[in-house]
Design a protein around this motif. Structure first.
Motif, short mmCIF file in Angstrom:
data_model
loop_
_atom_site.label_atom_id
_atom_site.label_comp_id
_atom_site.label_asym_id
_atom_site.label_seq_id
_atom_site.Cartn_x
_atom_site.Cartn_y
_atom_site.Cartn_z
N SER A 179 42.07 49.45 56.52
CA SER A 179 42.30 48.18 55.81
C SER A 179 41.93 48.27 54.34
CB SER A 179 41.53 47.03 56.47
OG SER A 179 40.15 47.11 56.19
N THR A 180 41.21 49.32 53.97
CA THR A 180 40.85 49.50 52.55
C THR A 180 41.81 50.44 51.84
OG1 THR A 180 39.35 51.36 52.99
CG2 THR A 180 38.40 49.12 53.06
N GLN A 181 42.87 50.84 52.52
CA GLN A 181 43.84 51.77 51.94
C GLN A 181 45.16 51.08 51.65
OE1 GLN A 181 44.02 55.00 54.75
NE2 GLN A 181 41.91 55.64 54.33
N ARG A 182 45.69 51.37 50.49
CA ARG A 182 46.93 50.74 50.03
C ARG A 182 48.10 51.00 50.99
NH1 ARG A 182 46.35 51.76 44.97
NH2 ARG A 182 45.90 49.62 44.45
N ARG A 183 48.19 52.20 51.52
CA ARG A 183 49.34 52.55 52.38
C ARG A 183 49.39 51.69 53.65
NH1 ARG A 183 46.99 58.36 54.06
NH2 ARG A 183 45.47 57.56 55.54
N SER A 184 48.23 51.30 54.16
CA SER A 184 48.20 50.45 55.36
C SER A 184 48.82 49.09 55.08
CB SER A 184 46.77 50.27 55.86
OG SER A 184 46.20 51.52 56.16
N TRP A 185 48.47 48.53 53.93
CA TRP A 185 49.02 47.23 53.57
C TRP A 185 50.51 47.32 53.25
CZ3 TRP A 185 46.62 42.91 54.64
CH2 TRP A 185 45.23 42.96 54.84
N LEU A 186 50.92 48.42 52.63
CA LEU A 186 52.34 48.61 52.36
C LEU A 186 53.12 48.81 53.66
CD1 LEU A 186 52.20 50.81 49.14
CD2 LEU A 186 52.80 48.38 49.32
N LEU A 187 52.49 49.44 54.64
CA LEU A 187 53.12 49.59 55.95
C LEU A 187 53.31 48.23 56.62
CD1 LEU A 187 54.20 51.52 58.12
CD2 LEU A 187 51.86 51.68 58.99
N ALA A 191 56.21 46.63 54.90
CA ALA A 191 57.46 47.28 55.32
C ALA A 191 57.86 46.85 56.73
CB ALA A 191 57.31 48.79 55.25
N LEU A 192 56.89 46.76 57.64
CA LEU A 192 57.17 46.32 59.00
C LEU A 192 57.76 44.91 59.01
CD1 LEU A 192 57.07 46.70 62.06
CD2 LEU A 192 54.70 45.94 61.99
N ALA A 193 57.16 44.03 58.23
CA ALA A 193 57.67 42.65 58.17
C ALA A 193 59.08 42.62 57.58
CB ALA A 193 56.72 41.78 57.35
N ILE A 215 54.27 37.33 55.84
CA ILE A 215 53.49 38.50 56.27
C ILE A 215 53.74 39.66 55.32
CG2 ILE A 215 53.21 40.22 58.12
CD1 ILE A 215 53.93 37.91 60.10
N ALA A 216 54.99 39.85 54.91
CA ALA A 216 55.31 40.91 53.95
C ALA A 216 54.58 40.68 52.63
CB ALA A 216 56.82 40.99 53.72
N LEU A 217 54.55 39.43 52.18
CA LEU A 217 53.84 39.12 50.94
C LEU A 217 52.34 39.35 51.09
CD1 LEU A 217 55.78 35.93 49.81
CD2 LEU A 217 55.93 38.24 48.86
N ALA A 218 51.79 39.08 52.27
CA ALA A 218 50.37 39.37 52.52
C ALA A 218 50.12 40.87 52.42
CB ALA A 218 49.95 38.83 53.89
N GLY A 219 51.06 41.67 52.92
CA GLY A 219 50.94 43.12 52.82
C GLY A 219 50.94 43.59 51.39
N VAL A 220 51.83 43.02 50.58
CA VAL A 220 51.86 43.37 49.15
C VAL A 220 50.57 42.94 48.47
CG1 VAL A 220 53.02 42.87 46.96
CG2 VAL A 220 54.38 43.34 49.02
N MET A 221 50.09 41.76 48.81
CA MET A 221 48.84 41.25 48.25
C MET A 221 47.68 42.19 48.59
SD MET A 221 47.13 37.48 48.93
CE MET A 221 48.75 36.84 49.27
N GLY A 222 47.61 42.62 49.83
CA GLY A 222 46.55 43.53 50.25
C GLY A 222 46.64 44.88 49.57
#
Length: 175
Positions: A9-17, A20-22, A54-61
């Motif tokens: 959860s502290t890694q950018r790629r997880s949030w981008l994933l 992407a999933l959303a 959810i996708a926007l939350a991923g970008v935010m994270g």
């Protein structure tokens, strides 16, 4: 496992994933609409907007995942958009059951999006409802589109719950 989830959860790629999933889920909805001609109803549009949230939350994270206030904000947005989407799925599944039993379902709840974000006017091919709620025009393995998005979002809810627990669970050796 919780330590691993916290680290991820502290890694950018997880949030981008997550983002992407959303986007893939919304892409599938658009494929169903524009290629297979499965038109969305009001509740489908609300679910689609929630998945976009959810996708926007991923970008935010992904902006600052190691900074805990930003991660908390992104988690809150993820859980909020996910909760909204799941509540619409439950409502739409109920409407599908009513219609399947010979009843009549109403879609009159769609009031459009807020004046400051009129998505149905800006992107009508994406956010304009065109079908009646509760009508099932496409199935896969016996399940409607609503059933399958419910399965996908349910899995995502389990993941979100685990990630939230990983943020607060006391963990020896974690700074």
């Amino acid at each position: 496992m919780l330590r691993t989830l916290h680290t991820l959860s502290t890694q950018r790629r997880s949030w981008l994933l997550l983002a992407a999933l959303a986007l893939v889920l919304d892409g599938i909805a658009l494929f169903l609409q524009h290629v297979l001609h499965v038109e969305p109803c009001n509740e489908c549009i609300y679910i689609r907007a929630g998945v976009l949230g959810i996708a926007l939350a991923g970008v935010m994270g992904a902006l600052a995942p190691s900074y805990w206030p930003m991660r908390l904000l992104a988690l809150t947005a993820w859980v909020g958009a996910l909760g909204w989407s799941l509540s619409r799925v439950v409502l739409l599944l109920d409407l599908e059951r009513i219609v399947a039993a010979g009843g009549d379902a109403s879609c009159k709840r769609f009031k459009g999006f807020p004046d400051w974000l009129p998505l149905e006017q800006w992107l009508p091919n994406v956010f304009e409802p065109r079908a009646m709620c509760g009508t099932v025009s496409w199935t896969f393995l016996g399940g409607s589109v609503t059933f399958w998005i419910g399965i996908a979002l349910g899995g995502m809810a389990l993941l979100a719950a685990a990630v939230v627990v990983a943020q607060v669970w006391p963990n020896k050796g974690r700074v």
